[in-house]
Design a protein around this motif. Structure first.
Motif, mmCIF file in Angstrom:
data_model
loop_
_atom_site.group_PDB
_atom_site.id
_atom_site.type_symbol
_atom_site.label_atom_id
_atom_site.label_comp_id
_atom_site.label_asym_id
_atom_site.label_seq_id
_atom_site.Cartn_x
_atom_site.Cartn_y
_atom_site.Cartn_z
ATOM 1 N N PHE A 63 0.834 -1.210 0.000
ATOM 2 C CA PHE A 63 0.000 0.000 0.000
ATOM 3 C C PHE A 63 0.868 1.258 0.000
ATOM 4 O O PHE A 63 0.544 2.246 -0.677
ATOM 5 N N ALA A 64 1.960 1.237 0.753
ATOM 6 C CA ALA A 64 2.848 2.406 0.799
ATOM 7 C C ALA A 64 3.491 2.648 -0.568
ATOM 8 O O ALA A 64 3.500 3.789 -1.067
ATOM 9 N N VAL A 65 3.994 1.587 -1.184
ATOM 10 C CA VAL A 65 4.601 1.724 -2.513
ATOM 11 C C VAL A 65 3.543 2.148 -3.528
ATOM 12 O O VAL A 65 3.779 3.018 -4.390
ATOM 13 N N GLY A 66 2.351 1.539 -3.420
ATOM 14 C CA GLY A 66 1.271 1.895 -4.335
ATOM 15 C C GLY A 66 0.888 3.358 -4.218
ATOM 16 O O GLY A 66 0.643 4.043 -5.230
ATOM 17 N N ASN A 103 9.308 5.289 5.746
ATOM 18 C CA ASN A 103 10.582 4.607 5.926
ATOM 19 C C ASN A 103 10.463 3.430 6.889
ATOM 20 O O ASN A 103 11.105 2.397 6.714
ATOM 21 N N LEU A 104 9.611 3.603 7.911
ATOM 22 C CA LEU A 104 9.421 2.504 8.862
ATOM 23 C C LEU A 104 8.808 1.287 8.187
ATOM 24 O O LEU A 104 9.237 0.145 8.416
ATOM 25 N N VAL A 131 10.393 7.297 -2.276
ATOM 26 C CA VAL A 131 10.293 8.229 -1.147
ATOM 27 C C VAL A 131 10.898 9.577 -1.529
ATOM 28 O O VAL A 131 10.316 10.637 -1.264
ATOM 29 N N ALA A 132 12.069 9.531 -2.184
ATOM 30 C CA ALA A 132 12.708 10.791 -2.596
ATOM 31 C C ALA A 132 11.839 11.544 -3.602
ATOM 32 O O ALA A 132 11.725 12.775 -3.543
ATOM 33 N N LEU A 146 5.488 14.806 1.426
ATOM 34 C CA LEU A 146 5.619 14.168 2.731
ATOM 35 C C LEU A 146 5.998 15.158 3.821
ATOM 36 O O LEU A 146 6.366 14.756 4.921
ATOM 37 N N ALA A 147 5.924 16.447 3.525
ATOM 38 C CA ALA A 147 6.262 17.446 4.532
ATOM 39 C C ALA A 147 5.237 17.409 5.664
ATOM 40 O O ALA A 147 4.040 17.217 5.441
#
Length: 684
Positions: A190-193, A279-280, A330-331, A337-338
């Motif tokens: 889900f995070a990657v998606g 990241n977690l 993520v980058a 993501l602020a």
């Protein structure tokens, strides 16, 4: 035929999964719903094909088809049916097959429950699940193929590892572990998606994956506790945790997942820690793959490892790709993501969660260093280095004590900022409980600093968590005229996430107290006694009644029948044994355990005379050990409660939100305010 069906199903599943990975980006970029639907269908088909392969393997095991490579490796005509079936996960190739089956099952469920959601999140989430499936199917089609042909077909096999057929918990621990490990793939997907779909700025991926994360965390918790129990019941040393590298491999993702479950609440409530949470969850998934690598690559020597395996490099490449792709995503999403909020004060719940995350991260890093350092040292310098219990205890005991303390502070503080009056009101009762527990621990003989701190902070956390229930129950009883049990049920039902978390805290406290007590007050006794003689074991006595032998289809068993006495009166019988397997040069000990709420009498047969005239017995009296297993069950219960959504309540009952004074400091909570606050936190 069985081998052909299984192998063919895996090859077709690999093709279907790879096709689904390709269809996802094309379908999303070109807005082709037919391609997205085709990818979903590919997910279902992949699950059906891997299921067919898994059942083919079980059929081959049960029918003793020794032409199948995996059956020839772990099968035996003498092995009982139960252990024959669970040998599916008893060695490298079968465990990878079972892993792939669980993964494809979860992939199909994710698609089924979210198939109608619009947007690119679910297609990219499914693509991630399919990509992970492709990796495991490549292993099954190549280096870990369980369906290799054995010719000529042997008449029989060696059977499973003796340690894996010596206790019924082997039928429980590995499936729980796989459900936990593989389940953590879902929040990662889900995070990657969300990142791939550009939807990471919303919290949808967290909301959709929250129950998956809790479920996987609960399974992993149960697996770790079941593994401790198996070690306690089978290995004969009277312990349950040895900082074994493979134990550590399961513990590290549990630590990071625990950190995520706390920090994600800060994101939902305050819009903070978005980058940290991603990241977690990436680190948690990478640690599950690392754990699989450690168990199956042959780099470790452990009772939990599968020995030499040819797939170590595959896992290293998978870990590298996972980290590379994840951190690149993520980058690429860094601006979205602020953090939206900021810390308003030191004395606030979000501050405690931050400290909790730092402690859990430090814990993970310490265990990771202690686990990998011997491997790296041997690879770099060619010398064998061991990192044992003294290192782990020295480094982790301060962290454990701190986490227990924070477990009490967190529930006691409000979000944003607490006034001095609120802190005094909330923290003084737990501090009184901590002081009483510390004095009591010293009075009954605890002398180690960390043992006294553990008892004190456990009492602190227990009082703080129980007060949350008491405050809510009291408010409902006053405002709604409910009896205590009704108020408790409705309080938890109205805010399952919050109060389920407190239940999990109480389970962790029970485990911590039980581990501290059993380690601090453990007593050992050993003696050689003749038939009819009695040996002293503190408050108990052991009388050797007889030594006897028994032949079973798969093993020979030598056991001692021992009467347990207290004040000269028999209170029970125990039968510790040694089991001799044809494939093992050493006997497998089977201790006998008499469990009571206050603790265990752990009896082990160390040696015996062949004529049965005497035996050497080892007795370990361990206080509160059963509370480790019970505490684990409480933790899982808390996770289950938290998984379910809160009941909706009327606006009249919810009332006004908790007011704040002119300085933004939360006022002393009234009964109505507490209930209102509870209601607000219950909004998932």
């Amino acid at each position: 035929m069985t081998r052909l069906i299984g192998h063919s199903a895996l090859l077709v599943a690999l093709f279907v999964a790879a096709l689904g990975v390709v269809l996802a980006p094309i379908g999303v970029k070109r807005a082709r719903q037919d391609l997205v639907r085709a990818m979903y269908s590919a997910t279902y088909a992949m699950f059906a094909l891997v299921t067919a392969a898994t059942f083919a393997m079980i059929y081959a095991l049960v029918t003793h088809d020794f032409s199948v490579g995996y059956v020839a490796q772990v099968g035996s005509r003498a092995t009982p049916l139960f252990y024959t079936i669970i040998s599916l996960w008893g060695a490298l190739e079968g465990s990878i097959l079972f892993w792939a089956w669980v993964l494809t099952l979860l992939s199909a469920l994710v698609v089924f429950w979210n198939r109608d959601r619009e947007g690119a999140l679910i297609p990219y989430t499914t693509m991630t699940m399919l990509s992970v499936s492709v990796f495991f199917l490549i292993l099954l089609a190549g280096p870990a193929d369980p369906f290799t042909l054995i010719s000529p077909t042997p008449p029989d096999g060696p059977g499973p590892n003796p340690l894996l057929q010596n206790h019924i918990l082997m039928g429980v621990h590995p499936p729980l572990l796989y459900l936990g490990y593989v389940g953590l793939t879902v929040p990662f997907a889900f995070a990657v998606g969300a990142m791939a779909a550009g939807e990471v700025a919303t919290d949808d991926w967290i909301r959709l994956s929250r129950r998956w994360t809790l479920g996987a965390w609960a399974f992993l918790t149960a697996a770790i506790i079941a593994g401790m129990w198996w070690s306690y019941e089978v290995l004969g040393w009277g312990g349950y945790w040895a900082w074994d590298p493979v134990e550590n491999a399961s513990f590290m993702p549990w630590l990071t997942a625990t950190a995520f479950l706390h920090s994600v609440m800060v994101q939902e409530r305050r819009g903070m820690l978005k980058l940290w949470n991603l990241n977690l969850i990436v680190a948690t998934f990478a640690l599950t793959i690392l754990g699989t690598f450690l168990t199956r690559s042959g780099v470790l020597s452990s009772v939990h490892a599968f020995g030499e395996g040819p797939i170590g490099m595959y896992f290293l490449v998978a870990i590298a790709l996972t980290l590379l792709v994840s951190f690149a995503l993520v980058a690429g999403n860094s601006e979205a993501l602020a953090s939206e909020g900021r810390l308003d004060g030191v004395a606030a719940r979000e501050t405690v969660f931050l400290l909790n995350n730092l402690m859990l991260t430090a814990f993970t890093f310490t265990v990771l260093v202690g686990t990998l350092f011997p491997i790296i040292a041997e690879a770099a310098r060619g010398v064998k280095v061991s990192v044992g219990e003294p290192f782990f205890n020295k480094m982790t005991l301060p962290i454990c004590a701190s986490l227990l303390f924070l477990m009490g502070v967190g529930p006691a503080l409000p979000w944003r900022r607490a006034s001095k009056d609120v802190m005094r009101r909330q923290l003084v009762p737990p501090l009184i409980g901590a002081a009483i527990a510390a004095f009591a621990a010293i009075a009954i003989g605890a002398r180690q600093v960390y043992a006294v701190l553990a008892f004190a902070f456990a009492a602190f956390a227990l009082v703080a968590n129980l007060r949350e229930y008491w405050t809510g129950i009291k408010a409902r009883m006053q405002l709604r005229n409910e009896d205590a049990m009704t108020a408790l049920g409705r309080l938890v039902g109205a805010n399952r996430r919050r109060y389920g978390g407190y239940v999990a805290h109480i389970g962790v406290i029970a485990v911590a107290v039980a581990i501290t007590a059993s380690s601090t007050f453990r007593k050992e006794y050993e003696a050689t006694v003749k038939k009819g003689q009695v040996m002293d074991a503190g408050a108990f006595q052991m009388r050797l009644v007889e030594v006897y032998a028994r032949e079973e289809p798969q093993r020979s068993r030598i056991a001692a029948n021992v009467a347990v006495l207290k004040d000269g009166k028999e209170i029970g019988r125990l039968d510790p044994a040694m089991n001799f397997y044809p494939t093992s040069q050493q006997p497998i000990p089977t201790p006998a355990v008499r469990s009571r709420p206050w603790g265990d009498i752990y009896l082990n047969l160390m040696a015996f005379k062949q004529d049965g005239s005497d035996a050497t017995l080892k007795v370990i009296v361990e206080p509160m050990v059963p509370w480790i297993w019970f505490g684990g069950a409480i933790i899982c219960l808390g996770a289950i409660i938290s998984m379910f959504p809160a009941r909706r309540r009327s606006a009249a009952w919810v009332g006004a939100p908790v007011p704040a004074d002119g300085r933004g400091v939360a006022p002393v909570p009234s009964a109505a305010g507490i209930m209102a606050s509870n209601s607000l936190e219950g909004a998932d």
